[in-house]
Design a protein around this motif. Structure first.
Motif, PDB file in Angstrom:
ATOM      1  N   LYS A   1       0.713  -1.282  -0.021  1.00 45.85           N
ATOM      2  CA  LYS A   1      -0.008  -0.056   0.149  1.00 45.85           C
ATOM      3  C   LYS A   1       0.933   1.213  -0.027  1.00 45.85           C
ATOM      4  O   LYS A   1       2.017   1.189   0.670  1.00 45.85           O
ATOM      5  CB  LYS A   1      -1.115   0.144   1.241  1.00 45.85           C
ATOM      6  CG  LYS A   1      -1.969  -0.895   1.230  1.00 45.85           C
ATOM      7  CD  LYS A   1      -2.863  -0.983   2.575  1.00 45.85           C
ATOM      8  CE  LYS A   1      -3.914  -1.904   2.918  1.00 45.85           C
ATOM      9  NZ  LYS A   1      -5.145  -1.261   2.230  1.00 45.85           N
TER      10      LYS A   1
ATOM     11  N   ASP B   1       1.923   5.425   0.690  1.00 47.79           N
ATOM     12  CA  ASP B   1       1.756   6.323   1.965  1.00 47.79           C
ATOM     13  C   ASP B   1       0.341   6.936   1.957  1.00 47.79           C
ATOM     14  O   ASP B   1      -0.288   7.336   3.002  1.00 47.79           O
ATOM     15  CB  ASP B   1       3.059   6.934   2.286  1.00 47.79           C
ATOM     16  CG  ASP B   1       3.283   7.794   1.279  1.00 47.79           C
ATOM     17  OD1 ASP B   1       2.540   7.987   0.175  1.00 47.79           O
ATOM     18  OD2 ASP B   1       4.225   8.472   1.358  1.00 47.79           O
ATOM     19  N   SER B   2      -0.241   7.174   1.045  1.00 45.34           N
ATOM     20  CA  SER B   2      -1.441   7.864   0.735  1.00 45.34           C
ATOM     21  C   SER B   2      -2.547   7.111   0.961  1.00 45.34           C
ATOM     22  O   SER B   2      -3.535   7.620   1.153  1.00 45.34           O
ATOM     23  CB  SER B   2      -1.464   8.488  -0.750  1.00 45.34           C
ATOM     24  OG  SER B   2      -1.419   7.109  -1.811  1.00 45.34           O
ATOM     25  N   SER B   3      -2.437   5.966   1.416  1.00 43.02           N
ATOM     26  CA  SER B   3      -3.547   4.805   1.691  1.00 43.02           C
ATOM     27  C   SER B   3      -3.727   5.105   3.229  1.00 43.02           C
ATOM     28  O   SER B   3      -4.678   4.771   3.766  1.00 43.02           O
ATOM     29  CB  SER B   3      -3.097   3.419   1.561  1.00 43.02           C
ATOM     30  OG  SER B   3      -2.241   3.009   2.435  1.00 43.02           O
TER      31      SER B   3
ATOM     32  N   LEU C   1      -4.984   6.263   6.508  1.00 41.19           N
ATOM     33  CA  LEU C   1      -5.946   7.112   7.173  1.00 41.19           C
ATOM     34  C   LEU C   1      -5.493   8.030   8.184  1.00 41.19           C
ATOM     35  O   LEU C   1      -4.858   7.733   9.380  1.00 41.19           O
ATOM     36  CB  LEU C   1      -7.198   6.262   7.772  1.00 41.19           C
ATOM     37  CG  LEU C   1      -8.339   7.166   8.057  1.00 41.19           C
ATOM     38  CD1 LEU C   1      -9.262   7.847   6.909  1.00 41.19           C
ATOM     39  CD2 LEU C   1      -9.416   6.062   9.069  1.00 41.19           C
TER      40      LEU C   1
ATOM     41  N   PRO D   1     -15.432   4.604  -0.006  1.00 38.83           N
ATOM     42  CA  PRO D   1     -15.166   5.128  -1.494  1.00 38.83           C
ATOM     43  C   PRO D   1     -16.450   4.962  -2.364  1.00 38.83           C
ATOM     44  O   PRO D   1     -17.107   3.898  -2.333  1.00 38.83           O
ATOM     45  CB  PRO D   1     -14.050   4.528  -2.112  1.00 38.83           C
ATOM     46  CG  PRO D   1     -14.187   3.093  -1.320  1.00 38.83           C
ATOM     47  CD  PRO D   1     -14.411   3.479  -0.021  1.00 38.83           C
TER      48      PRO D   1
ATOM     49  N   PHE E   1      -6.239   2.084  -1.971  1.00 41.40           N
ATOM     50  CA  PHE E   1      -6.818   3.330  -2.149  1.00 41.40           C
ATOM     51  C   PHE E   1      -6.571   4.130  -1.191  1.00 41.40           C
ATOM     52  O   PHE E   1      -6.393   3.721  -0.147  1.00 41.40           O
ATOM     53  CB  PHE E   1      -8.429   2.978  -2.660  1.00 41.40           C
ATOM     54  CG  PHE E   1      -9.113   2.588  -1.549  1.00 41.40           C
ATOM     55  CD1 PHE E   1      -9.862   2.967  -0.456  1.00 41.40           C
ATOM     56  CD2 PHE E   1      -9.188   1.213  -1.721  1.00 41.40           C
ATOM     57  CE1 PHE E   1     -10.604   2.453   0.436  1.00 41.40           C
ATOM     58  CE2 PHE E   1     -10.328   0.421  -0.713  1.00 41.40           C
ATOM     59  CZ  PHE E   1     -10.772   1.178   0.440  1.00 41.40           C
ATOM     60  N   ASP E   2      -7.047   5.428  -1.369  1.00 39.93           N
ATOM     61  CA  ASP E   2      -6.808   6.751  -0.126  1.00 39.93           C
ATOM     62  C   ASP E   2      -7.344   6.002   1.127  1.00 39.93           C
ATOM     63  O   ASP E   2      -8.722   5.835   0.986  1.00 39.93           O
ATOM     64  CB  ASP E   2      -7.446   7.810  -0.867  1.00 39.93           C
ATOM     65  CG  ASP E   2      -6.264   8.476  -1.713  1.00 39.93           C
ATOM     66  OD1 ASP E   2      -5.163   7.994  -2.009  1.00 39.93           O
ATOM     67  OD2 ASP E   2      -6.594   9.526  -2.337  1.00 39.93           O
ATOM     68  N   GLY E   3      -6.854   6.299   2.008  1.00 43.32           N
ATOM     69  CA  GLY E   3      -7.679   5.855   3.500  1.00 43.32           C
ATOM     70  C   GLY E   3      -7.826   4.418   3.780  1.00 43.32           C
ATOM     71  O   GLY E   3      -8.439   4.170   4.824  1.00 43.32           O
ATOM     72  N   SER E   4      -7.452   3.688   2.919  1.00 41.02           N
ATOM     73  CA  SER E   4      -7.439   2.249   3.155  1.00 41.02           C
ATOM     74  C   SER E   4      -6.713   1.528   4.371  1.00 41.02           C
ATOM     75  O   SER E   4      -6.999   0.527   4.586  1.00 41.02           O
ATOM     76  CB  SER E   4      -7.394   1.316   1.970  1.00 41.02           C
ATOM     77  OG  SER E   4      -6.057   1.273   1.460  1.00 41.02           O
TER      78      SER E   4
END
Length: 203
Positions: free
Chosen positions: A30, A32-34, A36, A45, A108-111
């Motif tokens: 994953k 680093d943008s994943s 949260l 999402p 994905f973002d925040g995962s």
């Protein structure tokens, strides 16, 4: 830093998703943008109608390592934590059917929920740690590291054959059975033994 995730490390979770038992750890990444952000809710999402929670013990790497032998792996981490690998199960199923990578369903973002970390020396044995995920006051996932197919040190040794581990990298070590979909307004709380590592609201 990078997030290295291990799939299919608990037999009953393999069975509940009707997957094949692997001969070696299943590894994916994953970005680093994943992660949260702290104090932020998890937002389901728009591209998925079936996002599942997967609670996991985490390991934070404390120094650079490559080709680490299992007997030395304990020198590469001082803390363990708890997190959630959110998975867009419907999207993952479509990708798997086509033999395509899982990243859109897993990274994905925040995962990636990363809770509090605790010194590993707080525990008598890292091979016998109970952890759980509580959803809206009810235990939905209850795991113990004794049920791992590959223990923490074995995972570090395996992963380091392919990726140089660096200080700050985090390894998600796999999830036990009990994964299920999250809904808006769910409250998710994660515990290692009796210590609360995180509390997340779903939106």
């Amino acid at each position: 830093m990078k997030i290295i995730c291990i799939g299919r490390n608990y037999v009953k979770h393999i069975e509940e998703l009707q997957n094949e038992r692997p001969d070696e750890p299943v590894v994916f990444l994953k970005p680093d943008s994943s992660i949260l952000l702290k104090q932020h809710p998890f937002v389901i999402p728009e591209f998925s109608d079936d996002v599942h929670h997967e609670v996991e013990i985490l390991v934070k790497i404390n120094k650079v390592g490559k080709y680490i032998e299992p007997k030395f792996a304990h020198n590469y981490y001082d803390e363990i934590g708890l997190g959630i690998d959110f998975t867009a199960r419907d999207l993952q199923a479509k990708l798997k059917e086509k033999g395509l990578p899982w990243e859109k369903a897993k990274a994905f973002d925040g995962s990636a929920v990363i809770g509090d970390f605790y010194p590993k020396n707080d525990y008598n044995s890292l091979e016998n740690i109970e952890f759980k995920l509580v959803k809206n006051g009810e235990i939905v996932q209850l795991g113990n590291t004794s049920h791992m197919l590959w223990e923490i040190d074995e995972l570090i040794a395996h992963v380091s054959q392919f990726f140089t581990l660096k200080k700050g990298d985090i390894i998600f070590t796999g999830t036990p059975e009990g994964v299920s979909a999250v809904k808006p307004n769910d409250i998710l709380e994660g515990f290692i033994e009796d210590k609360k590592s995180f509390r997340i609201q779903v939106k």
